[in-house]
Design a protein around this motif. Sequence first.
Motif, mmCIF file in Angstrom:
data_model
loop_
_atom_site.group_PDB
_atom_site.id
_atom_site.type_symbol
_atom_site.label_atom_id
_atom_site.label_comp_id
_atom_site.label_asym_id
_atom_site.label_seq_id
_atom_site.Cartn_x
_atom_site.Cartn_y
_atom_site.Cartn_z
ATOM 1 N N ARG A 1 15.795 8.069 -4.622
ATOM 2 C CA ARG A 1 14.342 7.942 -4.526
ATOM 3 C C ARG A 1 13.840 8.664 -3.284
ATOM 4 N NH1 ARG A 1 13.566 1.738 -4.885
ATOM 5 N NH2 ARG A 1 11.809 2.268 -3.588
ATOM 6 N N GLU A 2 12.649 9.287 -3.463
ATOM 7 C CA GLU A 2 12.145 10.115 -2.359
ATOM 8 C C GLU A 2 11.839 9.311 -1.095
ATOM 9 O OE1 GLU A 2 7.453 10.346 -3.589
ATOM 10 O OE2 GLU A 2 8.636 12.164 -3.554
ATOM 11 N N CYS B 1 17.375 18.958 -4.824
ATOM 12 C CA CYS B 1 16.339 19.448 -3.918
ATOM 13 C C CYS B 1 15.977 20.867 -4.367
ATOM 14 C CB CYS B 1 16.853 19.449 -2.473
ATOM 15 S SG CYS B 1 15.692 20.173 -1.313
ATOM 16 N N PRO B 2 14.880 21.021 -5.108
ATOM 17 C CA PRO B 2 14.536 22.349 -5.649
ATOM 18 C C PRO B 2 14.326 23.391 -4.555
ATOM 19 C CG PRO B 2 13.148 20.631 -6.617
ATOM 20 C CD PRO B 2 13.914 19.992 -5.506
ATOM 21 N N LEU B 3 13.817 22.964 -3.406
ATOM 22 C CA LEU B 3 13.585 23.924 -2.315
ATOM 23 C C LEU B 3 14.904 24.539 -1.865
ATOM 24 C CD1 LEU B 3 11.750 25.254 -0.175
ATOM 25 C CD2 LEU B 3 12.101 23.234 1.250
ATOM 26 N N LEU B 4 15.911 23.691 -1.668
ATOM 27 C CA LEU B 4 17.215 24.187 -1.219
ATOM 28 C C LEU B 4 17.840 25.075 -2.296
ATOM 29 C CD1 LEU B 4 19.366 24.166 0.982
ATOM 30 C CD2 LEU B 4 20.331 22.121 -0.044
ATOM 31 N N THR B 5 17.700 24.666 -3.554
ATOM 32 C CA THR B 5 18.246 25.473 -4.652
ATOM 33 C C THR B 5 17.594 26.856 -4.661
ATOM 34 O OG1 THR B 5 18.470 23.423 -5.894
ATOM 35 C CG2 THR B 5 18.729 25.454 -7.142
ATOM 36 N N ALA C 1 5.386 13.942 2.563
ATOM 37 C CA ALA C 1 5.699 12.768 3.385
ATOM 38 C C ALA C 1 7.082 12.213 3.085
ATOM 39 C CB ALA C 1 4.650 11.692 3.169
ATOM 40 N N PHE C 2 7.611 12.521 1.911
ATOM 41 C CA PHE C 2 8.914 11.962 1.501
ATOM 42 C C PHE C 2 9.766 13.055 0.856
ATOM 43 C CE2 PHE C 2 5.683 8.610 0.947
ATOM 44 C CZ PHE C 2 6.122 7.733 1.915
ATOM 45 N N GLY C 3 10.996 12.674 0.530
ATOM 46 C CA GLY C 3 11.887 13.589 -0.185
ATOM 47 C C GLY C 3 12.670 14.486 0.756
ATOM 48 N N PRO C 4 13.619 15.244 0.204
ATOM 49 C CA PRO C 4 14.496 16.058 1.050
ATOM 50 C C PRO C 4 13.856 17.350 1.565
ATOM 51 C CG PRO C 4 15.096 16.300 -1.257
ATOM 52 C CD PRO C 4 13.998 15.282 -1.222
ATOM 53 N N ASP C 5 12.775 17.809 0.924
ATOM 54 C CA ASP C 5 12.207 19.111 1.284
ATOM 55 C C ASP C 5 11.845 19.272 2.766
ATOM 56 O OD1 ASP C 5 12.590 19.733 -1.326
ATOM 57 O OD2 ASP C 5 10.500 20.166 -1.807
ATOM 58 N N ALA D 1 13.390 22.065 5.111
ATOM 59 C CA ALA D 1 12.440 22.998 5.734
ATOM 60 C C ALA D 1 12.670 23.066 7.247
ATOM 61 C CB ALA D 1 11.008 22.557 5.439
ATOM 62 N N TYR D 2 12.860 21.903 7.866
ATOM 63 C CA TYR D 2 13.065 21.885 9.321
ATOM 64 C C TYR D 2 14.350 22.626 9.694
ATOM 65 C CZ TYR D 2 13.878 20.288 14.058
ATOM 66 O OH TYR D 2 14.130 20.253 15.417
ATOM 67 N N TYR D 3 15.404 22.374 8.925
ATOM 68 C CA TYR D 3 16.690 23.007 9.228
ATOM 69 C C TYR D 3 16.574 24.539 9.142
ATOM 70 C CZ TYR D 3 21.670 24.108 9.066
ATOM 71 O OH TYR D 3 22.906 24.624 9.327
ATOM 72 N N TYR D 4 15.950 25.015 8.067
ATOM 73 C CA TYR D 4 15.814 26.467 7.926
ATOM 74 C C TYR D 4 14.826 27.039 8.943
ATOM 75 C CZ TYR D 4 19.058 26.838 4.122
ATOM 76 O OH TYR D 4 20.214 26.836 3.394
ATOM 77 N N ALA D 5 13.819 26.233 9.309
ATOM 78 C CA ALA D 5 12.874 26.683 10.349
ATOM 79 C C ALA D 5 13.607 26.848 11.677
ATOM 80 C CB ALA D 5 11.743 25.674 10.495
ATOM 81 N N LYS D 6 14.510 25.913 11.953
ATOM 82 C CA LYS D 6 15.277 25.978 13.209
ATOM 83 C C LYS D 6 16.210 27.196 13.185
ATOM 84 C CE LYS D 6 16.026 24.388 17.174
ATOM 85 N NZ LYS D 6 14.966 24.208 18.170
ATOM 86 N N LEU D 7 16.843 27.440 12.028
ATOM 87 C CA LEU D 7 17.736 28.603 11.926
ATOM 88 C C LEU D 7 16.941 29.898 12.129
ATOM 89 C CD1 LEU D 7 20.104 27.772 8.916
ATOM 90 C CD2 LEU D 7 20.526 27.446 11.349
#
Lengths: 319, 161
Positions: A2-3, A175-179, A274-278, A282-288
């Motif tokens: 659940r998100e 997680c569609p964003l990660l995919t 506000a919820f979910g893995p996205d 997003a933060y991880y890729y923003a940091k990279l």
Amino acid sequence: MRETEYAFAVARVRANEPALLTEDDIGLLISAENEQSALRILADRGWDEPADGKDIFDLQAAKAWDMIERSVPDPALLEAMVIGNDFFNVKAAIKAVFSDIDPQEYMASPCLCDTKTVIKAVTENDFSLLPDYLAEYADTAYHRISGGESGQSAEMILDKASLEKRLALAEKSECPLLTDIVKLGAVLSDIKIAKRCAHTGKKRETALESMCPVEGLDIEALVRAAYEGKEIREIIADAGFTEIAPLADGDFSALEMKCDNLITEMIKKAKYDAFGPDPVVAYYYAKLAEIKNVRIILSAKAAGVPTETIKERVRSVYV
Amino acid sequence: MSYGIMFAVLGGVLAAIFGGVGSAIGVGTVGRSAAGVVAEDPSKFGKVLILQILPGTQGLYGFLVAFLLLTRIGIMGGSPIELTSAQGLMYFAACLPMAVGGLISGIHQGKAAAAGVGLVAKKPEESGKAIIFAAMVETYAVLALLISILAIFNITSIITA
């Protein structure tokens, strides 16, 4: 999952986002007088100098990862984000061992498999020490080089396996964003392989074997076009990657930059979730992306590259 | 004892249960977000605590409706009044707005407040707006409470007339 299970992780990410470098910060870094001035600006923005001789970029990546690892409730998501580094480490260890240099300084983190184990497995040629997802590919890659084949063929095995595992785990994490991010990386990799293999005169079968199948992308048509010297932009566009298609026939650096900027655009959509893995992804890729930008700027400053050239190389930022 | 009193008690119990469940889920959701922010910045505890409290009201409203009903039908005093099945069902129906409204508004207020916690994490100066966004959901819990209370009072008037 659940998100709302991600509420804790998303809140921690939101609390950390104001510390990310903004466009203004990047502008300041670019216009810094020299590398030392840029480092002072970074220190003011919370980029502490590592005390234990660690690399400044590694320290930033480790801090971000530590926060994410402690917050994310789904291990599949964590694995999907960093499993690529495990394959990279095996590749680096094999290359270092065959070049008779210390592999430790080439190890990437964060990773799932301890780097000391990777080095030990490669040094002792005992791949049973590695987890199942790595052992088979590491063994094949190692024996290809020891059997006299080029390092490139070993690299291709590990790169393909890395992308396939990342894709499978991203889909499992729901997680569609990660995919989408991993798919984009796979398409970029396939384009490079097809063109490089065509350019270096490798067999078509070698190219096809090394490419990662991506849903919607006709890799056979891609290889055919690359070997016949035809344009590949239509094949890429037909696969749904219309944003990068116009640059698919150009040089790799522009295409890579476009992919990086496209990932930033993709992750920006998670800013208001506000919820979910996205938001976490997003933060991880923003940091990279931030680390990549700082690395580009600092290296350019050290080499005395003009400001305008640095501006052209820097990627777009998340905040 | 008739089925009427059983229907009435069931209504009160459902109002208390579903109101409480809505609040528990809502407060739990905000609690996770709040813990995430406090883990990074303990100074924001006060601001996120207000947001966490907001979805707790549905549980109180459900308790209030159940208490009123049990008092009206004499259960609290130990001498339940005689109710026909129709009268009991009327009390049961009177409790439904609070039961359903409390459950749904509690969960969604929790989500709105958790999103507000994210806003406070990034921009602490906007905490007032975050509270307003979450408090808007409260309107519907209050409406449900009002209609349940009005219905309970008026059903009693009809029965005793």
